[in-house]
Design a protein around this motif. Structure first.
Motif, PDB file in Angstrom:
ATOM      1  N   LEU A 426      46.304  28.061  41.165  1.00 30.12           N
ATOM      2  CA  LEU A 426      45.716  26.761  41.493  1.00 30.12           C
ATOM      3  C   LEU A 426      46.259  26.255  42.825  1.00 30.12           C
ATOM      4  CD1 LEU A 426      45.897  25.086  37.970  1.00 30.12           C
ATOM      5  CD2 LEU A 426      43.841  25.836  39.166  1.00 30.12           C
ATOM      6  N   THR A 427      47.563  26.514  43.034  1.00 31.30           N
ATOM      7  CA  THR A 427      48.171  26.053  44.279  1.00 31.30           C
ATOM      8  C   THR A 427      47.485  26.691  45.481  1.00 31.30           C
ATOM      9  OG1 THR A 427      50.244  25.939  43.073  1.00 31.30           O
ATOM     10  CG2 THR A 427      50.371  25.785  45.466  1.00 31.30           C
ATOM     11  N   VAL A 428      47.266  27.987  45.369  1.00 33.48           N
ATOM     12  CA  VAL A 428      46.568  28.668  46.459  1.00 33.48           C
ATOM     13  C   VAL A 428      45.203  28.022  46.675  1.00 33.48           C
ATOM     14  CG1 VAL A 428      45.545  30.845  47.182  1.00 33.48           C
ATOM     15  CG2 VAL A 428      47.772  30.823  46.043  1.00 33.48           C
ATOM     16  N   ALA A 429      44.514  27.740  45.551  1.00 34.53           N
ATOM     17  CA  ALA A 429      43.164  27.190  45.654  1.00 34.53           C
ATOM     18  C   ALA A 429      43.179  25.831  46.346  1.00 34.53           C
ATOM     19  CB  ALA A 429      42.543  27.071  44.266  1.00 34.53           C
ATOM     20  N   TYR A 430      44.121  24.971  45.942  1.00 33.64           N
ATOM     21  CA  TYR A 430      44.066  23.653  46.595  1.00 33.64           C
ATOM     22  C   TYR A 430      44.632  23.682  48.000  1.00 33.64           C
ATOM     23  CZ  TYR A 430      48.872  22.380  44.976  1.00 33.64           C
ATOM     24  OH  TYR A 430      50.203  22.327  44.734  1.00 33.64           O
ATOM     25  N   SER A 431      45.497  24.653  48.288  1.00 34.24           N
ATOM     26  CA  SER A 431      45.933  24.808  49.675  1.00 34.24           C
ATOM     27  C   SER A 431      44.736  25.140  50.563  1.00 34.24           C
ATOM     28  CB  SER A 431      46.975  25.921  49.798  1.00 34.24           C
ATOM     29  OG  SER A 431      48.071  25.646  48.961  1.00 34.24           O
ATOM     30  N   LEU A 432      43.929  26.069  50.050  1.00 35.13           N
ATOM     31  CA  LEU A 432      42.724  26.429  50.796  1.00 35.13           C
ATOM     32  C   LEU A 432      41.804  25.229  50.927  1.00 35.13           C
ATOM     33  CD1 LEU A 432      41.997  29.935  49.302  1.00 35.13           C
ATOM     34  CD2 LEU A 432      42.424  29.398  51.706  1.00 35.13           C
ATOM     35  N   LEU A 511      52.289  39.681  40.931  1.00 29.26           N
ATOM     36  CA  LEU A 511      51.872  38.346  40.471  1.00 29.26           C
ATOM     37  C   LEU A 511      51.454  37.465  41.642  1.00 29.26           C
ATOM     38  CD1 LEU A 511      54.570  37.682  37.735  1.00 29.26           C
ATOM     39  CD2 LEU A 511      52.200  38.386  37.419  1.00 29.26           C
ATOM     40  N   SER A 512      52.203  37.552  42.727  1.00 27.43           N
ATOM     41  CA  SER A 512      51.838  36.784  43.914  1.00 27.43           C
ATOM     42  C   SER A 512      50.449  37.167  44.393  1.00 27.43           C
ATOM     43  CB  SER A 512      52.836  37.039  45.044  1.00 27.43           C
ATOM     44  OG  SER A 512      54.048  36.415  44.744  1.00 27.43           O
ATOM     45  N   ALA A 513      50.218  38.466  44.393  1.00 30.50           N
ATOM     46  CA  ALA A 513      48.907  38.944  44.848  1.00 30.50           C
ATOM     47  C   ALA A 513      47.815  38.400  43.945  1.00 30.50           C
ATOM     48  CB  ALA A 513      48.901  40.470  44.862  1.00 30.50           C
ATOM     49  N   VAL A 514      48.083  38.450  42.613  1.00 31.98           N
ATOM     50  CA  VAL A 514      47.086  37.934  41.668  1.00 31.98           C
ATOM     51  C   VAL A 514      46.800  36.474  41.964  1.00 31.98           C
ATOM     52  CG1 VAL A 514      46.741  37.302  39.246  1.00 31.98           C
ATOM     53  CG2 VAL A 514      47.635  39.555  39.840  1.00 31.98           C
ATOM     54  N   ALA A 515      47.879  35.720  42.196  1.00 31.42           N
ATOM     55  CA  ALA A 515      47.706  34.292  42.435  1.00 31.42           C
ATOM     56  C   ALA A 515      46.881  34.051  43.688  1.00 31.42           C
ATOM     57  CB  ALA A 515      49.073  33.621  42.567  1.00 31.42           C
ATOM     58  N   LEU A 522      38.778  31.167  43.381  1.00 29.39           N
ATOM     59  CA  LEU A 522      38.552  29.827  42.875  1.00 29.39           C
ATOM     60  C   LEU A 522      38.033  28.915  43.984  1.00 29.39           C
ATOM     61  CD1 LEU A 522      38.981  28.618  40.099  1.00 29.39           C
ATOM     62  CD2 LEU A 522      41.169  27.728  40.874  1.00 29.39           C
ATOM     63  N   HIS A 523      38.570  29.090  45.170  1.00 28.19           N
ATOM     64  CA  HIS A 523      38.116  28.249  46.266  1.00 28.19           C
ATOM     65  C   HIS A 523      36.669  28.552  46.629  1.00 28.19           C
ATOM     66  CE1 HIS A 523      38.170  25.764  49.772  1.00 28.19           C
ATOM     67  NE2 HIS A 523      37.789  26.789  50.526  1.00 28.19           N
ATOM     68  N   THR A 529      33.572  25.160  39.993  1.00 35.51           N
ATOM     69  CA  THR A 529      34.733  24.592  39.300  1.00 35.51           C
ATOM     70  C   THR A 529      34.665  23.070  39.268  1.00 35.51           C
ATOM     71  OG1 THR A 529      35.926  24.792  41.371  1.00 35.51           O
ATOM     72  CG2 THR A 529      36.422  26.403  39.675  1.00 35.51           C
ATOM     73  N   GLU A 530      34.107  22.514  40.317  1.00 38.73           N
ATOM     74  CA  GLU A 530      33.990  21.051  40.300  1.00 38.73           C
ATOM     75  C   GLU A 530      33.101  20.594  39.155  1.00 38.73           C
ATOM     76  OE1 GLU A 530      32.883  19.044  43.950  1.00 38.73           O
ATOM     77  OE2 GLU A 530      34.536  20.026  44.989  1.00 38.73           O
ATOM     78  N   VAL A 531      31.991  21.294  38.976  1.00 35.59           N
ATOM     79  CA  VAL A 531      31.077  20.952  37.894  1.00 35.59           C
ATOM     80  C   VAL A 531      31.791  21.110  36.551  1.00 35.59           C
ATOM     81  CG1 VAL A 531      28.985  21.664  36.689  1.00 35.59           C
ATOM     82  CG2 VAL A 531      29.024  21.546  39.186  1.00 35.59           C
ATOM     83  N   LEU A 532      32.524  22.229  36.456  1.00 30.29           N
ATOM     84  CA  LEU A 532      33.227  22.490  35.213  1.00 30.29           C
ATOM     85  C   LEU A 532      34.243  21.387  34.921  1.00 30.29           C
ATOM     86  CD1 LEU A 532      33.120  24.846  33.194  1.00 30.29           C
ATOM     87  CD2 LEU A 532      35.206  25.713  34.289  1.00 30.29           C
ATOM     88  N   GLN A 533      34.977  21.019  35.967  1.00 29.37           N
ATOM     89  CA  GLN A 533      36.008  19.987  35.784  1.00 29.37           C
ATOM     90  C   GLN A 533      35.410  18.650  35.396  1.00 29.37           C
ATOM     91  OE1 GLN A 533      39.379  19.048  37.543  1.00 29.37           O
ATOM     92  NE2 GLN A 533      39.874  20.973  38.532  1.00 29.37           N
ATOM     93  N   ALA A 534      34.213  18.397  35.935  1.00 27.51           N
ATOM     94  CA  ALA A 534      33.591  17.111  35.654  1.00 27.51           C
ATOM     95  C   ALA A 534      33.368  16.950  34.150  1.00 27.51           C
ATOM     96  CB  ALA A 534      32.270  16.995  36.396  1.00 27.51           C
TER      97      ALA A 534
END
Lengths: 961, 540
Positions: A426-432, A511-515, A522-523, A529-534
């Protein structure tokens, strides 16, 4: 170290003046303070870090009686934190010099508070005494509150500031309880000693749990996480400092500080690991939903704090290393990113990623800085964040494989590790999302205005931090050495970890690579994902719980106040009386030791009278009419008089009857001016409650009396009275001799009180009662020959011929009788008091029959004169024995044979009694004039106001005397 | 022919005249003399000069009494046979002049001194004092208007306050129950009267006086009833005699317990402990603010002092019997005070509830009943003394600020009308915020050290659950103190904002003193705490 903190506080104090002098450039000067501190701390590096670390201590006594001392110490852990606090602090202050617009009217306050905040944060990490730590902990709370609420015009800011304050204060106080428990348990508040003592037991577990509540709330972990995103309403430099180096790190610091000693406490690991992972996931998911990039970062911080808490709380040597590394990495990249947001916000006027577009081309340098910092956040090699994250994974892998001394089951280790990997994803995703959101070109997006150029000084702090994020990543080896001063506090594991960019192809790398891969996916799928989160916005929300809690307290407060504080006197009194019944009553019942020798009655008539009195009392409570109630109370009083008589105390009986009569009449005089009913409202339940409470109180008080009379251990003093009254007082009426001789001093005091009271009553009820001078001849009375001359002043319907004539006939007889009582009182029932009351009743009869003018006729004297004369006589007769060589108030007998009367025996205390008589008559006169005549005159004056033609002779309205 | 009666009977035992240690009692006597002198001034001084004379007399008298207190305090000797107590019992056992007494004398004298400055404030009402011109004139009547027109003032407030001060000094020093009761009444009656003398909102003021009087009379009656029962148990009024009886007698426990409980009602009413607190908000709100300040600070000291002496000296041997009651009352007081304060919209009422909560915190210290060990740990007595010092100054300061936040109708006590005060007058709002933080117990204010002291004494005395409840109550309490700060600094004023009247030097001095003390006792509490500590134990 005390000096460092003090310098900060002094700087805070002079900051307002400084800003007035040099406006926003003042921040540059202020930045020298943390920068100087940083230099000092760096100078200690070789001593306090590394394998042979030794803490630098400094102790100044503060409040010895309370074991409070200003103990500071710089160890490895606090060295790291202090470097961050001062370093980032200095950079943030530099950044402020450009962030604020020239001439901002509010920066005088802001600069002071921010500097003070930096100082208290530094104090926090340097504290060696737990209480001192708490002091700084609370100080950071207060300062952060002021910083968050900096822009008070906006309601959101105010609420955010309030939330931050309440949540962290709550946590802080919970922590205080924990600290006290711990300190009392170990016997010292020195942190090093407590950690060294490693106490254990249920109390310590509870204490640790409370301290963790403090840490968790300060570091914004679930369920307290909501305050932190709210607090980003603060100006961006504050956010940069608050999220990166200060405030939220305090909780992490505390956990790291205690981990060596308490990580094995039962609650420690489960709670911190679960909350940490949960927070990391919740924060990450929330971050992906944000459009405001600053809010995105704020949720990112929440997520990272969860991550940090999980690793710092793990409590193994590897985890310690990873934890410290992660703290540093996080401080570097998060401060940089917030500064970037501030720059963008300032130059473009928006932080909404739906509006930001095309900045990559316009701000290439800023892009580089951002990418470096964001990559560190996402854990991309070769940045610091990657190095730290690798080590975290490795530490948990170790726990999952071998337990690493934590005693955690293997599955738990894997589960936590999995959670952290998802969190990293998730961190990678929100960093992006952040980088994309700020810099990417977006269709349809439009900047509110053309961005300004960025001054170099504005950008420099962020650039420094970003570059550090890169450089430190290559310094794994020396870094590991530095941390050893802290990590060696934990038992060595099987596998010694170290910080490095390359460990070989191992699980953490995978694991880092997976993340990273997952985050990128995810990005790319961000809309989905936004729709899903909603769909999941309705999830239970800690903030809502908090709001409920606050509203609950409010509601409770209203209810409690409404129930207990209605302003109703009966309710207040009822509460007090109820407490009286319950507590002393309970004491009485608990220790009940039999009734003792209770004699039911000496004479059956007593029982009859008692029943009558009880019935009268109950009926009085029940009556709604005032008159009825007063009369019933009178009945009870007369019953008492009968009791006295039946008990063989005629003198008391006489006095009681007289007092009762006078009281009754006075009541009636007053009742003329009051409504007939106590209340026009129908009887309510509340009234029955009051009756019940009254009955209970009566029973309780009766019980006390019974207990008291049953507890006698010595013979009563009154037994000797009869003998002494005759021997020393020369009288056979014990009561009277007691009053005028045995306890004459008492009577003397009471007389003075009576005089004061009479004067007070008269002047309180009516400002004036004709006491100012001689009573004037009344021109309303014009028939000199008639009996009861003033009767003519009454209206016809109020007159009663029979009453007038009887009054005229008996008045003088009563007066003579009253004097008789005075003279005979020494041996027979009677005395000055009773005589005075009788004379007063005679006057009262005159008043009732003929009105207020008649009263003046009957007693053409000023009541004040009577009172004064009585007091003078009593005093003189008290002093007289001195002239004959006796003592004050000593009695003597004068006897002899008089021509007509024969043998006369006179005790000198008679004169004293006569003084009493006069005072009582004066009092009665005063009462009648004020409550009787005064009220009449008031009524006449009112009638005159209503109808000016009637009663021409009414007294003129009184002025100010 | 005259026979002196005494000759005819056997000679009675001679009665020695009592020996009174006038030197030790000099602070009390000075204040009492000033009060009486004040009455004389009322009778003989011309009206125009009275206010000045009374003010000077009151303040001068208090200063002299303070000097006398210091002199007495320096001369205290260690009590024989006791390692902790200093001082002695004087006036035939009626008054104990010991460390705690002298400390409390100094304290109430200081509070009275600053309160007198508030009493003397005449600038806020256009040259008139805050007290009604003619208490006997019905509110709204022609007589009242006339009194205002003639600029009449009740200068009796000064002697009344001095009499109350005598009571406040005697109450905690009384060493027998009768003296204690007399002191209680001397302290209460003038206060009842003073409460009803407000210049503005007179009906509210009179109502408060009536409520205070009625409820106070009831609890005084209970106190007296308790005295009777305890006398019945112990056969003496002296606290030492009672202590002897409590330790030695095994029968008659019901009498003793009922007596203790009844007396507790009396003193707990005075400190405003739940469930005897109901008068506090109404009276604090209705009374003239200067009187509220005086009462809030002074009465608390006197009543807690008497409570400590009564329960530690006389009933110390029965502490297992009364401590459960104190536990319940302390918890109720803290919780109700803190919770009810949350919803208040009136500043004075809020401060009243806060005083209830603080009474609860002090009760925590009392309940701990920790008499100290050999090392320097703080005892119940000294922690309570310190807390009273801290609380009193902050309270007087807070009420002083209430007197200067005004609009056309007088003091603006509606909390909502305080919105934006931070902008209107940052200094005043800042000072008030400081007091709020001190009440909340935030570090570096005096409130924190005070709380810490009582809590740690209670902890040492084994009352740790109470301490936990106390900390939780502090959280709730902190929330409403903070709310006030938020209102002042971070809320837009609705309509016309509040205004801060410019007071005379007197009120300004009070606020400055209160601020300085609040900060000083937060940063360097050592000296005062040592003083409280060295006050030591009660003499017996």
């Amino acid at each position: 170290m005390l000096l460092l903190v003090a310098i900060h506080l002094v700087a805070a104090a002079v900051a307002p003046a400084l800003t007035r002098l040099m406006d926003r450039r003042a921040f540059l000067v202020l930045a020298l303070v943390p920068a100087g501190s940083l230099a000092w701390i760096l100078a200690q590096t070789s001593t306090v870090t590394g394998p042979d670390a030794r803490a630098v201590e400094q102790v100044t006594p503060w409040v010895p009686a309370l074991d409070l001392e200003l103990a500071f110490s710089l160890g490895t852990l606090s060295w790291f934190l202090a470097v961050l606090v001062t370093g980032v602090g200095a950079l943030v202050l530099v950044y402020c010099a450009w962030y604020f617009r020239p001439g901002d009217p509010e920066i005088w306050r802001f600069s002071a508070v921010l500097t003070g905040f930096a100082g208290s944060m530094l104090g926090l990490v340097l504290s060696e005494d737990f209480l001192l730590l708490f002091v700084f902990w609370e100080l950071t709370t207060v300062f952060s509150y002021l910083l968050v609420g900096h822009n008070p015009e906006r309601k959101a800011n105010r609420r955010a500031a309030m939330n931050a304050l309440i949540v962290t204060t709550f946590g802080g106080l919970a922590m205080l309880v924990g600290i006290i428990v711990l300190g009392q348990r170990v016997g010292t508040y020195r942190i090093a000693d407590i950690v060294a003592a490693e106490p254990s037991g249920a109390a310590v577990t509870a204490a640790i749990a409370l301290i963790l509540v403090g840490a968790v709330s300060k570091s914004a972990l679930v369920p307290f996480h909501f305050w932190l995103p709210g607090a980003m309403a603060a100006p961006t430099p504050v956010s940069a400092y608050l999220h990166a180096a200060a405030m939220v790190k305090a909780g992490i610091f505390l956990v790291a500080l205690l981990a060596p000693a308490f990580a094995d406490t039962p609650l420690w690991r489960p709670s911190l690991l679960v909350l940490g992972v949960l927070t990391m996931l919740v924060g990450g998911l929330r971050a992906l939903r944000q459009h405001d990039v600053k809010l995105l970062l704020a949720y990112g911080t929440v997520s990272q704090l969860g991550f940090l808490m999980a690793i710092v709380g793990l409590g193994t040597r590897n985890a310690a290393l990873a934890g410290v590394a992660m703290i540093c990495a996080h401080a570097l990249f998060k401060a940089a990113l917030f500064m970037v947001v501030g720059i963008v916000d300032r130059s473009c006027g928006t932080r909404d990623l739906r509006q930001l577009t095309g900045l990559a081309r316009r701000m290439p340098v800023l892009l580089v800085v951002t990418v470096l910092a964001a990559a560190s956040m996402a854990g991309i090699p070769p940045l610091t964040g990657f190095v730290a994250k690798e080590t975290v994974f490795a530490a948990f892998e170790e726990v999952a494989r071998t337990g690493d001394g934590t005693g955690l089951p293997s599955w738990a280790g894997w589960l936590v590790l999995a959670g952290l990997v998802v969190g990293s994803l998730l961190t990678v995703a929100y960093s992006l999302r952040f980088v994309w959101g700020v810099f990417a070109d977006k269709d349809g997006a439009e900047l509110p205005r053309e961005p300004d150029a960025i001054p170099a000084g504005f950008l420099a702090p962020a650039a420094v931090l970003a570059v550090l994020s890169l450089v430190v990543g290559f310094l794994g080896r020396p870094w590991t050495t530095l941390v050893e001063g802290y990590s060696t506090a934990f038992p060595a594991g099987e596998h010694e970890e170290y910080l490095a960019l390359w460990h070989g192809f191992e699980l953490p790398l995978l694991l880092s690579a997976v993340a990273v891969a997952g985050g990128v996916v995810l990005h790319l799928q961000r809309y989905r994902t936004e729709v899903l989160q909603a769909q999941f916005t309705r999830l239970p929300d800690a903030e809502r719980g908090y709001q409920w809690g606050m509203r609950g307290v409010d509601r409770l407060a209203v209810e409690v106040t409404g129930a207990t504080q209605r302003g109703s006197l009966p309710l207040y009194l009822g509460t007090i009386v109820l407490a009286l019944v319950l507590v002393p009553g309970f004491a009485l019942v608990r220790q009940f030791d039999g009734l003792g020798d209770v004699v039911a009655w000496q004479h059956p008539a007593q029982a009859v009278v008692a029943v009558i009195m009880a019935v009268a009392a109950i009926a009085a409570v029940r009556s709604r009419k005032r008159l009825k109630a007063v009369i019933l109370v009178g009945v009870a009083g007369y019953g008492m008089a009968v009791m006295f008589v039946l008990h063989g105390a005629p003198d008391l009986g006489l006095t009681q009857v007289l007092v009762e009569t006078v009281t009754l009449v006075i009541f009636l005089l007053v009742l003329r001016r009051l409504p007939a009913y106590f209340s026009d409202r129908p009887l309510t339940i509340a009234r029955w409650w009051r009756v019940a409470i009254g009955v209970a109180a009566g029973v309780a008080v009766g019980g006390f009396a019974l207990a008291a009379s049953g507890a006698r251990t010595l013979p009563p003093v009154s037994e000797a009275f009869a003998r002494e009254a005759y021997d020393f007082g020369g009288g056979e009426n014990v009561v009277n001799v007691t009053l005028v001789d045995i306890r004459a001093w008492d009577t003397m005091g009471e007389l003075s009180v009576l005089v004061v009271a009479a004067t007070g009553v008269a002047s309180l009820i009516f400002l004036i009662t004709g006491r100012t001078g001689r009573v004037r001849p009344d021109e309303a009375i014009d028939h000199p020959s008639r009996w009861l001359r003033a009767g003519r002043t009454l209206s016809e319907e109020r007159r009663s011929v029979v009453f007038e004539i009887v009054t005229r006939l008996v008045f003088h007889m009563i007066m003579v009788f009253s004097l008789f009582l005075v003279f005979s009182g020494h041996n027979e029932p009677g005395g000055g008091f009773a005589g005075g009351l009788i004379a007063g009743l005679a006057l009262m009869v005159r008043y009732l029959a003929g009105g207020r003018h008649e009263l003046d006729e009957a007693a053409p004297v000023d009541a004040g004169h009577l009172l004064g004369l009585g007091l003078v006589i009593a005093t003189l007769s008290a002093l007289a024995p001195l002239a004959f060589g006796g003592e004050v108030l000593q009695s003597a007998v004068v006897d002899g044979t008089l021509p007509v009367l024969g043998y006369v025996k006179l005790v000198t205390s008679l004169f004293f009694d006569f003084g009493v008589y006069l005072v009582v008559v004066g009092l009665m006169l005063d009462v009648l004039r004020s409550l009787g005549g005064g009220i009449d005159r008031g009524a006449e004056a009112e009638a005159e106001d209503d109808d000016p033609s009637s009663v021409p002779d009414a007294a003129p309205a009184e002025g100010i005397s | 022919m005259i026979h002196p009666l005494l000759v005819s009977a056997s000679a009675p035992p001679p009665i020695d005249s009592p020996t009174i240690q006038y030197g030790d009692l000099s602070p009390l006597l000075v204040v009492a003399a000033v009060a009486l002198l004040g009455v004389m001034v009322e009778a003989f001084a011309p009206r125009a000069l009275r206010f000045t004379i009374q003010t000077a007399l009151a303040i001068g008298g208090i200063v002299v009494a303070l000097a006398a207190t210091v002199w007495v305090g320096l001369g205290l000797d260690r009590a024989s046979g006791d390692v902790l107590a200093r001082g002695r019992v004087v006036a035939e056992g009626a008054v104990a002049v010991d460390g705690p007494s002298v400390f409390m004398w100094g304290l109430v004298l200081l509070f009275a001194l600053v309160s007198m400055l508030l009493f003397a404030e005449r600038r806020l009402e256009g040259g008139l004092s805050a007290f009604t011109g003619q208490a006997a004139a019905p509110p709204g009547s022609a007589m009242e208007r006339e009194a205002v027109e003639h600029r009449i003032e009740h200068t009796e407030v000064f002697p009344l306050a001095m009499f109350a001060l005598v009571g406040m000094m005697l109450f905690p020093a009384a060493n027998d129950l009768l003296t204690m009761f007399v002191a209680l009444e001397v302290l209460s009656l003038p206060l009842y009267l003073l409460c009803g003398l407000a210049r503005r909102r007179r009906l509210l003021s009179q109502e408060s006086a009536m409520k205070y009087f009625l409820l106070g009379a009831f609890s005084s009656a209970f106190f007296a009833y308790g005295i009777a029962l305890v006398y019945g148990f112990a056969g003496g009024f002296g606290l030492g005699d009672i202590d002897q009886a409590v330790s030695n007698r095994i029968d008659g426990q019901n009498l003793l317990l009922a007596g203790i409980a009844l007396m507790a009602v009396g003193v707990m009413f005075k400190v405003g402990a739940v469930p005897f607190h109901a008068w506090t908000p109404d009276v604090y709100q209705g009374a003239p603010t200067a009187v509220t300040a005086f009462m809030a600070a002074g009465t608390k000291v006197a009543a807690f002092g008497a409570m400590l002496r009564l329960f530690f000296v006389a009933f110390g041997g029965a502490s297992w019997d009364w401590r459960p009651m104190f536990w319940v009352v302390a918890i109720l007081t803290m919780v109700v005070g803190a919770v009810a304060a949350v919803t208040q919209s009136d500043v004075k009422r809020m401060l009243a509830y806060s005083s209830i909560a603080h009474a609860g915190f002090i009760l925590v210290g009392v309940t701990g009943a920790f008499v100290g060990t050999r090392d320097a740990s703080v005892t119940s007595v000294s922690s309570v003394l310190f807390y009273l010092t801290v609380y009193g100054f902050s309270t007087i300061g807070a009420f002083a600020i209430v007197t200067i936040v005004r609009d056309a109708s007088g003091e603006t006590t509606q909390l909502s009308r305080w919105a934006g005060l931070g902008r209107e007058s940052p200094l005043v709002a800042g000072a008030f915020a400081l007091f709020m933080l001190a009440f909340a117990g935030i570090p570096l204010t005096s409130g924190f050290i005070g709380k810490w002291a009582v809590f740690s004494a209670a902890w040492s005395g084994g009352a740790w659950p109470l301490v936990v409840v106390a900390v939780l109550a502090s959280v709730v309490a902190a929330s409403f103190y903070v709310r006030v700060i938020v209102t002042m600094f971070f809320t837009e004023p609705t309509g016309e904002g509040p205004s801060v009247a410019v007071p005379s030097m007197a009120t300004t001095a009070v606020i400055v003193v209160a601020v300085v003390v609040t900060v000083l006792l937060g940063v360097v509490p050592g000296p005062v705490l040592d003083l409280a500590q060295s006050a030591g134990a009660f003499v017996r």
